[in-house]
Design a protein around this motif. Structure first.
Motif, mmCIF file in Angstrom:
data_model
loop_
_atom_site.group_PDB
_atom_site.id
_atom_site.type_symbol
_atom_site.label_atom_id
_atom_site.label_comp_id
_atom_site.label_asym_id
_atom_site.label_seq_id
_atom_site.Cartn_x
_atom_site.Cartn_y
_atom_site.Cartn_z
ATOM 1 N N LEU A 38 0.876 -1.167 0.000
ATOM 2 C CA LEU A 38 0.000 0.000 0.000
ATOM 3 C C LEU A 38 0.918 1.223 0.000
ATOM 4 C CD1 LEU A 38 -2.908 1.240 0.438
ATOM 5 C CD2 LEU A 38 -2.376 1.228 2.883
ATOM 6 N N MET A 39 0.784 2.066 -1.015
ATOM 7 C CA MET A 39 1.651 3.239 -1.111
ATOM 8 C C MET A 39 0.977 4.424 -0.419
ATOM 9 S SD MET A 39 3.161 2.908 -4.989
ATOM 10 C CE MET A 39 1.635 3.331 -5.796
ATOM 11 N N MET A 40 1.578 4.805 0.702
ATOM 12 C CA MET A 40 1.009 5.915 1.475
ATOM 13 C C MET A 40 1.955 7.101 1.375
ATOM 14 S SD MET A 40 1.328 7.723 4.432
ATOM 15 C CE MET A 40 1.466 7.289 6.139
ATOM 16 N N SER A 41 1.425 8.272 1.056
ATOM 17 C CA SER A 41 2.271 9.465 1.055
ATOM 18 C C SER A 41 1.912 10.368 2.214
ATOM 19 C CB SER A 41 2.116 10.250 -0.251
ATOM 20 O OG SER A 41 2.702 9.535 -1.307
ATOM 21 N N THR A 42 2.947 11.026 2.744
ATOM 22 C CA THR A 42 2.757 11.925 3.876
ATOM 23 C C THR A 42 3.842 12.992 3.835
ATOM 24 O OG1 THR A 42 2.281 11.963 6.255
ATOM 25 C CG2 THR A 42 4.171 10.628 5.564
ATOM 26 N N ASN A 43 3.794 13.915 4.790
ATOM 27 C CA ASN A 43 4.845 14.932 4.918
ATOM 28 C C ASN A 43 5.305 14.867 6.373
ATOM 29 O OD1 ASN A 43 4.954 18.373 5.543
ATOM 30 N ND2 ASN A 43 6.432 17.341 4.263
ATOM 31 N N ALA A 89 0.028 13.663 -5.830
ATOM 32 C CA ALA A 89 0.517 12.274 -5.785
ATOM 33 C C ALA A 89 -0.646 11.290 -5.850
ATOM 34 C CB ALA A 89 1.347 12.038 -4.523
ATOM 35 N N LEU A 90 -1.744 11.624 -5.181
ATOM 36 C CA LEU A 90 -2.931 10.757 -5.231
ATOM 37 C C LEU A 90 -3.531 10.752 -6.628
ATOM 38 C CD1 LEU A 90 -5.278 11.417 -2.175
ATOM 39 C CD2 LEU A 90 -4.116 9.290 -2.767
ATOM 40 N N GLN A 91 -3.590 11.935 -7.217
ATOM 41 C CA GLN A 91 -4.228 12.055 -8.533
ATOM 42 C C GLN A 91 -3.452 11.336 -9.625
ATOM 43 O OE1 GLN A 91 -4.462 16.394 -8.309
ATOM 44 N NE2 GLN A 91 -6.680 16.234 -8.539
ATOM 45 N N SER A 92 -2.114 11.296 -9.474
ATOM 46 C CA SER A 92 -1.312 10.675 -10.523
ATOM 47 C C SER A 92 -1.070 9.187 -10.260
ATOM 48 C CB SER A 92 0.032 11.398 -10.626
ATOM 49 O OG SER A 92 0.736 11.212 -9.418
ATOM 50 N N GLY A 93 -1.580 8.681 -9.139
ATOM 51 C CA GLY A 93 -1.404 7.264 -8.850
ATOM 52 C C GLY A 93 -0.076 6.930 -8.191
ATOM 53 N N LYS A 94 0.681 7.968 -7.758
ATOM 54 C CA LYS A 94 1.934 7.691 -7.028
ATOM 55 C C LYS A 94 1.619 7.282 -5.599
ATOM 56 C CE LYS A 94 5.024 10.757 -9.524
ATOM 57 N NZ LYS A 94 4.775 12.183 -9.731
ATOM 58 N N ALA A 95 0.431 7.649 -5.128
ATOM 59 C CA ALA A 95 0.013 7.257 -3.777
ATOM 60 C C ALA A 95 -1.375 6.631 -3.858
ATOM 61 C CB ALA A 95 -0.039 8.489 -2.877
ATOM 62 N N ASP A 96 -1.584 5.587 -3.006
ATOM 63 C CA ASP A 96 -2.922 4.988 -2.910
ATOM 64 C C ASP A 96 -3.742 5.709 -1.848
ATOM 65 O OD1 ASP A 96 -2.213 2.861 -4.722
ATOM 66 O OD2 ASP A 96 -1.081 1.964 -3.067
ATOM 67 N N ILE A 97 -3.058 6.150 -0.788
ATOM 68 C CA ILE A 97 -3.729 6.928 0.261
ATOM 69 C C ILE A 97 -2.781 8.040 0.737
ATOM 70 C CG2 ILE A 97 -5.134 4.968 1.095
ATOM 71 C CD1 ILE A 97 -3.313 4.866 3.600
ATOM 72 N N ALA A 224 -7.119 10.725 2.771
ATOM 73 C CA ALA A 224 -7.559 10.999 1.399
ATOM 74 C C ALA A 224 -7.247 9.812 0.493
ATOM 75 C CB ALA A 224 -6.864 12.256 0.885
ATOM 76 N N VAL A 225 -8.167 9.541 -0.422
ATOM 77 C CA VAL A 225 -7.975 8.489 -1.437
ATOM 78 C C VAL A 225 -8.285 9.100 -2.810
ATOM 79 C CG1 VAL A 225 -8.673 6.691 0.222
ATOM 80 C CG2 VAL A 225 -10.353 7.558 -1.406
ATOM 81 N N PRO A 226 -7.853 8.449 -3.891
ATOM 82 C CA PRO A 226 -8.157 9.003 -5.215
ATOM 83 C C PRO A 226 -9.666 9.144 -5.418
ATOM 84 C CG PRO A 226 -6.529 7.250 -5.397
ATOM 85 C CD PRO A 226 -7.034 7.221 -3.979
ATOM 86 N N LYS A 227 -10.053 10.188 -6.070
ATOM 87 C CA LYS A 227 -11.476 10.470 -6.270
ATOM 88 C C LYS A 227 -12.156 9.302 -6.979
ATOM 89 C CE LYS A 227 -14.357 14.408 -6.729
ATOM 90 N NZ LYS A 227 -14.775 14.122 -5.351
ATOM 91 N N GLY A 228 -13.278 8.869 -6.413
ATOM 92 C CA GLY A 228 -14.068 7.810 -7.045
ATOM 93 C C GLY A 228 -13.659 6.401 -6.658
ATOM 94 N N ASN A 229 -12.579 6.244 -5.896
ATOM 95 C CA ASN A 229 -12.159 4.886 -5.508
ATOM 96 C C ASN A 229 -12.921 4.445 -4.251
ATOM 97 O OD1 ASN A 229 -10.917 2.473 -5.006
ATOM 98 N ND2 ASN A 229 -8.855 3.227 -5.467
ATOM 99 N N THR A 230 -14.180 4.059 -4.448
ATOM 100 C CA THR A 230 -15.035 3.749 -3.290
ATOM 101 C C THR A 230 -14.592 2.477 -2.578
ATOM 102 O OG1 THR A 230 -16.547 2.768 -4.864
ATOM 103 C CG2 THR A 230 -17.140 4.926 -4.042
#
Ligand code: GLN
Length: 261
Positions: A38-43, A89-97, A224-230
């Motif tokens: 699971l690719m999680m991005s954070t700061n 990152a979420l929008q481009s698919g570099k992150a799943d959450i 946050a998750v990519p838009k529409g990924n229910t």
């Protein structure tokens, strides 16, 4: 006959690949499960939600994300990037959450979907221990530091004109810590940042800075998750619901509350 079936299957797979590439490059829940991570991005500049302890990234959001990965039967892979790169990152698919003490606000909801909230927060004001600033009204002629792209930045910049209090000048920093350093060096008059990290900055710099009592906003953190990924959203929400129900979420928050005090 067998051959025909195979050709049909290949054609269907090709069609799916084309349409998937055409609409988005974000990963479905089964892509995540099949990849084993699971690719999680954070700061990781936001103690106690995500920060570095030695070489390791730790915090409340990391503990929650580990539970999500575990529930999917995969490894958690964390990427530490700039706060304002998280939604891209979420929008481009570099992150799943994205789990980053991120406030679920209306503007971001246009680009991503948010889980149920897991923490109530507010924007706090940090000043020097000997400052004569006593409340938000005193900021009207002051220079205030914020972290770039955050709700604190939005509030102080006040582009839409709805902030109750105004500030004379906003300085944007990529890390909250840099704003706090400038505050301690007397280069700015105050820092506006989320309340729990504000408390940690004060604990870590005892005697030099303090948090004022008045909060500027009421906010809720969500994943946050990519838009529409229910499917992904439901998976995250069910882990959060379980953690709330069992008391585990409260325990995690309490652990970080006392970790440094
Ligand atoms: N809660 C704030 C926001 O969402 C700050 C988050 C952060 O700096 N990690 O903008």
């Amino acid at each position: 006959m067998k051959k025909l079936v195979r050709i049909a299957a290949i054609a269907a797979a090709a069609l799916m690949a084309v349409s998937a590439a055409g609409c988005s490059s974000t990963r479905s829940l089964s892509d995540v499960k099949n990849s084993g991570k699971l690719m999680m991005s954070t700061n990781a500049e936001f103690e106690p939600f995500e920060y570095k302890d030695g070489g390791e990234i730790v915090g409340i959001d990391i503990d929650i994300s580990k539970k999500i990965a575990e529930s999917l039967g995969v490894e958690l892979e964390i990427s530490d990037i700039a706060f304002d790169s998280l939604i891209p990152a979420l929008q481009s698919g570099k992150a799943d959450i994205v789990a980053a003490g991120m406030t679920a606000d209306a503007e971001r909801r246009e680009s991503v979907d948010f889980s149920d909230p897991y923490f109530n927060a507010s924007q706090a004001i940090i000043v020097a221990a000997d400052s004569d600033i006593t409340g938000p009204a005193d900021l009207a002629d002051k220079t205030v530091g914020v972290q770039l792209g955050t709700t604190g930045d939005q509030y102080c910049t006040n582009e839409d004109g709805d902030s109750e209090y105004t500030v004379a000048e906003v300085r944007r920093y990529s890390k909250g810590m840099e704003a706090v350093s400038d505050l301690m060096a007397g280069r700015i008059d105050a820092v506006v940042i989320d309340n729990f990290p504000a408390q940690k900055f004060v604990e870590n710099n005892e005697g030099a800075i303090k948090v004022l009592d008045t909060a500027l906003t009421e906010e809720e953190y969500a994943i946050a998750v990519p838009k529409g990924n229910t499917e992904m959203l439901d998976a995250v929400n069910s882990v959060l619901a379980e953690m709330k129900e069992s008391g585990e979420l409260d325990e995690i928050v309490a652990k970080y509350e006392s970790a440094l005090s």
